[in-house]
Scaffold this motif. Structure first.
Motif, PDB file in Angstrom:
ATOM      1  N   UNK A   1       8.227  21.056 -51.275  1.00 41.50           N
ATOM      2  CA  UNK A   1       8.435  20.047 -52.314  1.00 41.50           C
ATOM      3  C   UNK A   1       9.294  18.889 -51.820  1.00 41.50           C
ATOM      4  N   UNK A   2      10.122  19.150 -50.809  1.00 45.01           N
ATOM      5  CA  UNK A   2      11.090  18.147 -50.356  1.00 45.01           C
ATOM      6  C   UNK A   2      10.681  17.395 -49.099  1.00 45.01           C
ATOM      7  N   UNK A   3       9.847  18.019 -48.252  1.00 48.32           N
ATOM      8  CA  UNK A   3       9.564  17.415 -46.947  1.00 48.32           C
ATOM      9  C   UNK A   3       8.065  17.389 -46.671  1.00 48.32           C
ATOM     10  N   UNK A   4       7.668  16.457 -45.801  1.00 48.66           N
ATOM     11  CA  UNK A   4       6.253  16.338 -45.448  1.00 48.66           C
ATOM     12  C   UNK A   4       5.906  17.295 -44.314  1.00 48.66           C
ATOM     13  N   UNK A   5       4.629  17.628 -44.210  1.00 49.19           N
ATOM     14  CA  UNK A   5       4.186  18.607 -43.218  1.00 49.19           C
ATOM     15  C   UNK A   5       4.264  18.083 -41.792  1.00 49.19           C
ATOM     16  N   UNK A   6       4.324  16.759 -41.629  1.00 46.84           N
ATOM     17  CA  UNK A   6       4.372  16.205 -40.262  1.00 46.84           C
ATOM     18  C   UNK A   6       5.779  15.834 -39.821  1.00 46.84           C
ATOM     19  N   UNK A   7       6.784  16.177 -40.609  1.00 44.60           N
ATOM     20  CA  UNK A   7       8.160  15.823 -40.243  1.00 44.60           C
ATOM     21  C   UNK A   7       8.672  16.765 -39.152  1.00 44.60           C
ATOM     22  N   UNK A   8       9.302  16.178 -38.135  1.00 47.60           N
ATOM     23  CA  UNK A   8       9.825  16.938 -37.006  1.00 47.60           C
ATOM     24  C   UNK A   8      11.343  17.068 -37.112  1.00 47.60           C
ATOM     25  N   UNK A   9      11.881  18.084 -36.436  1.00 41.87           N
ATOM     26  CA  UNK A   9      13.326  18.301 -36.465  1.00 41.87           C
ATOM     27  C   UNK A   9      13.743  19.137 -35.266  1.00 41.87           C
ATOM     28  N   UNK A  10      15.036  19.168 -35.033  1.00 42.80           N
ATOM     29  CA  UNK A  10      15.642  20.038 -34.024  1.00 42.80           C
ATOM     30  C   UNK A  10      16.688  20.903 -34.714  1.00 42.80           C
ATOM     31  N   UNK A  11      16.907  22.079 -34.182  1.00 44.21           N
ATOM     32  CA  UNK A  11      17.933  22.965 -34.723  1.00 44.21           C
ATOM     33  C   UNK A  11      18.720  23.572 -33.580  1.00 44.21           C
ATOM     34  N   UNK A  12      20.003  23.804 -33.828  1.00 40.55           N
ATOM     35  CA  UNK A  12      20.878  24.370 -32.811  1.00 40.55           C
ATOM     36  C   UNK A  12      21.491  25.661 -33.343  1.00 40.55           C
ATOM     37  N   UNK A  13      21.318  26.714 -32.562  1.00 41.89           N
ATOM     38  CA  UNK A  13      21.900  28.003 -32.911  1.00 41.89           C
ATOM     39  C   UNK A  13      23.316  28.040 -32.360  1.00 41.89           C
ATOM     40  N   UNK A  14      24.290  28.039 -33.246  1.00 51.28           N
ATOM     41  CA  UNK A  14      25.694  27.947 -32.843  1.00 51.28           C
ATOM     42  C   UNK A  14      26.473  29.208 -33.189  1.00 51.28           C
ATOM     43  N   UNK A  15      27.367  29.585 -32.281  1.00 52.72           N
ATOM     44  CA  UNK A  15      28.216  30.756 -32.494  1.00 52.72           C
ATOM     45  C   UNK A  15      29.459  30.359 -33.274  1.00 52.72           C
ATOM     46  N   UNK A  16      29.762  31.107 -34.305  1.00 56.49           N
ATOM     47  CA  UNK A  16      30.965  30.863 -35.094  1.00 56.49           C
ATOM     48  C   UNK A  16      32.052  31.889 -34.816  1.00 56.49           C
ATOM     49  N   UNK A  17      31.734  32.801 -33.877  1.00 57.03           N
ATOM     50  CA  UNK A  17      32.729  33.752 -33.380  1.00 57.03           C
ATOM     51  C   UNK A  17      32.264  34.243 -32.013  1.00 57.03           C
TER      52      UNK A  17
ATOM     53  N   UNK B   1      33.183  31.357 -29.686  1.00 58.57           N
ATOM     54  CA  UNK B   1      32.986  30.534 -30.866  1.00 58.57           C
ATOM     55  C   UNK B   1      32.832  29.071 -30.465  1.00 58.57           C
ATOM     56  N   UNK B   2      31.825  28.422 -31.014  1.00 60.23           N
ATOM     57  CA  UNK B   2      31.565  27.024 -30.690  1.00 60.23           C
ATOM     58  C   UNK B   2      30.456  26.823 -29.683  1.00 60.23           C
ATOM     59  N   UNK B   3      30.066  27.883 -28.972  1.00 61.98           N
ATOM     60  CA  UNK B   3      28.978  27.765 -28.008  1.00 61.98           C
ATOM     61  C   UNK B   3      27.642  27.549 -28.736  1.00 61.98           C
ATOM     62  N   UNK B   4      26.787  26.710 -28.145  1.00 64.08           N
ATOM     63  CA  UNK B   4      25.417  26.554 -28.619  1.00 64.08           C
ATOM     64  C   UNK B   4      24.556  27.523 -27.829  1.00 64.08           C
ATOM     65  N   UNK B   5      23.936  28.448 -28.519  1.00 57.69           N
ATOM     66  CA  UNK B   5      23.187  29.512 -27.869  1.00 57.69           C
ATOM     67  C   UNK B   5      21.735  29.136 -27.611  1.00 57.69           C
ATOM     68  N   UNK B   6      21.177  28.289 -28.478  1.00 57.24           N
ATOM     69  CA  UNK B   6      19.766  27.941 -28.328  1.00 57.24           C
ATOM     70  C   UNK B   6      19.461  26.639 -29.059  1.00 57.24           C
ATOM     71  N   UNK B   7      18.352  26.035 -28.659  1.00 54.94           N
ATOM     72  CA  UNK B   7      17.831  24.851 -29.340  1.00 54.94           C
ATOM     73  C   UNK B   7      16.388  25.140 -29.733  1.00 54.94           C
ATOM     74  N   UNK B   8      16.023  24.753 -30.961  1.00 60.19           N
ATOM     75  CA  UNK B   8      14.651  24.925 -31.444  1.00 60.19           C
ATOM     76  C   UNK B   8      14.131  23.557 -31.869  1.00 60.19           C
ATOM     77  N   UNK B   9      12.928  23.244 -31.423  1.00 60.84           N
ATOM     78  CA  UNK B   9      12.331  21.946 -31.743  1.00 60.84           C
ATOM     79  C   UNK B   9      10.943  22.147 -32.342  1.00 60.84           C
ATOM     80  N   UNK B  10      10.584  21.258 -33.275  1.00 59.28           N
ATOM     81  CA  UNK B  10       9.237  21.310 -33.829  1.00 59.28           C
ATOM     82  C   UNK B  10       9.182  20.925 -35.285  1.00 59.28           C
ATOM     83  N   UNK B  11       8.262  21.513 -36.002  1.00 62.15           N
ATOM     84  CA  UNK B  11       8.024  21.208 -37.411  1.00 62.15           C
ATOM     85  C   UNK B  11       9.232  21.589 -38.263  1.00 62.15           C
TER      86      UNK B  11
ATOM     87  N   UNK C   1      18.774  19.283 -37.569  1.00 59.25           N
ATOM     88  CA  UNK C   1      18.870  17.810 -37.575  1.00 59.25           C
ATOM     89  C   UNK C   1      17.454  17.236 -37.565  1.00 59.25           C
ATOM     90  N   UNK C   2      17.163  16.361 -38.490  1.00 60.05           N
ATOM     91  CA  UNK C   2      15.837  15.734 -38.505  1.00 60.05           C
ATOM     92  C   UNK C   2      15.796  14.620 -37.476  1.00 60.05           C
TER      93      UNK C   2
END
Length: 292
Positions: free
Chosen positions: A38-54, A89-99, A289-290
């Motif tokens: 309902x909020x976003x279009x099917x062709x919108x791309x984004x990145x995500x970062x898996x971050x450690x909080x401990x 804590x604070x390390x970025x463990x992974x990055x995910x890119x795509x839809x 992050x879009x």
């Protein structure tokens, strides 16, 4: 130090993740993610970062390839740490890119696997770091969530722990309910060796009264269930004097604070359901992050 009674669960495959990941995929979104579509279009791309909080030990990264396939190839995962590696804590463990829609759909599933399995690895590593140098082998048990057995034991291994039998088929373990049906431990030990030559045979006893009979049966592993420390010392010394190669295992509601007393018994194994059934989810977060 020995890391398994039989074959260590030192690696897992995509096939080990797939049934659970597919079930989670269907369970979490049986039709559509009504919020995201309902909020976003099917062709919108984004990145995500898996971050450690401990601080912790990573485990479960292999689920990413399954989630990528379930999302139709819409997501690409890049991990910066490997399973078994320590992070802070604070390390970025992974990055995910795509839809963006696919990212939002897999977020909870990905975190559930990684937080649960990394939680097991992290709690195991804390125990192993403290008591491994004192000669204690930390063993897992079959007290695992149905379906997660192999992954949970893999997480124990990633945390530096050792694997007990994976299942009932891998080795023989004569417990109290088995032993109660025989006049002597020699009989069930002999039957298993006759039917399955070459398999390890473990025998559980819960009192010193059973010790002499147990040692006459010559099991590969002698489990001392709910023994106090004085009785453990008697059993350990007598067993080792009779057969220096026999493996001694202690069991019975062991928690980390109870392990110090066993440090006087070199090479003893301690089976701890604690490492799998009392673990907590490690605090990891997925920050999206879009694309601009």
């Amino acid at each position: 130090m020995k890391r398994a009674y039989t074959k260590p669960i030192s690696e897992v495959s995509e096939a080990d993740y797939f049934p659970l990941a597919k079930m989670a995929w269907e369970e979490d979104c049986p039709d559509q993610d009504i919020t995201s579509v309902s909020l976003f279009s099917s062709n919108q791309k984004a990145s995500a970062f898996l971050n450690a909080r401990e601080e912790g030990i990573l485990c479960g990264s292999g689920v990413a390839s399954v989630l990528s396939k379930l999302s139709g190839g819409d997501l690409q995962f890049t991990f910066f740490f490997e399973d078994g590696q320590r992070f802070v804590s604070g390390d970025t463990l992974a990055k995910i890119e795509g839809s963006l829609l696919s990212l939002l759909r897999v977020e909870r599933i990905l975190l559930n696997f990684l937080q649960y399995l990394s939680g097991i690895s992290t709690s195991t590593r804390k125990i192993v770091d403290q008591y491994g140098p004192k000669g204690i082998m930390i063993l897992d048990t079959r007290k695992t969530i149905p379906g997660y057995r192999k992954l949970a034991k893999y997480a124990v291994y990633c945390g530096g722990g050792s694997n007990h039998r994976l299942d009932l088929s891998e080795m023989g373990l004569i417990k109290d309910n088995h032993l109660a049906l025989f006049d002597s431990a020699k009989i069930p030990v002999g039957k298993i060796r006759s039917n399955f030559p070459g398999r390890l045979v473990e025998l559980e006893i819960d009192s010193l009264d059973q010790l002499d009979d147990a040692l006459e049966a010559e099991p590969d592993v002698l489990m001392l269930d709910n023994f106090n420390i004085p009785d453990t010392k008697i059993a350990y010394q007598k067993a080792k004097s009779k057969n220096p190669n026999i493996m001694i295992e202690c069991s019975g509601r062991f928690t980390p604070e109870k392990l110090e007393a066993l440090s006087e018994f070199p090479g003893v194994g301690v089976s701890m359901g604690y490492v799998t059934h009392t673990t907590r989810f490690l605090d990891l977060g997925l920050d999206i992050r879009t694309d601009s």
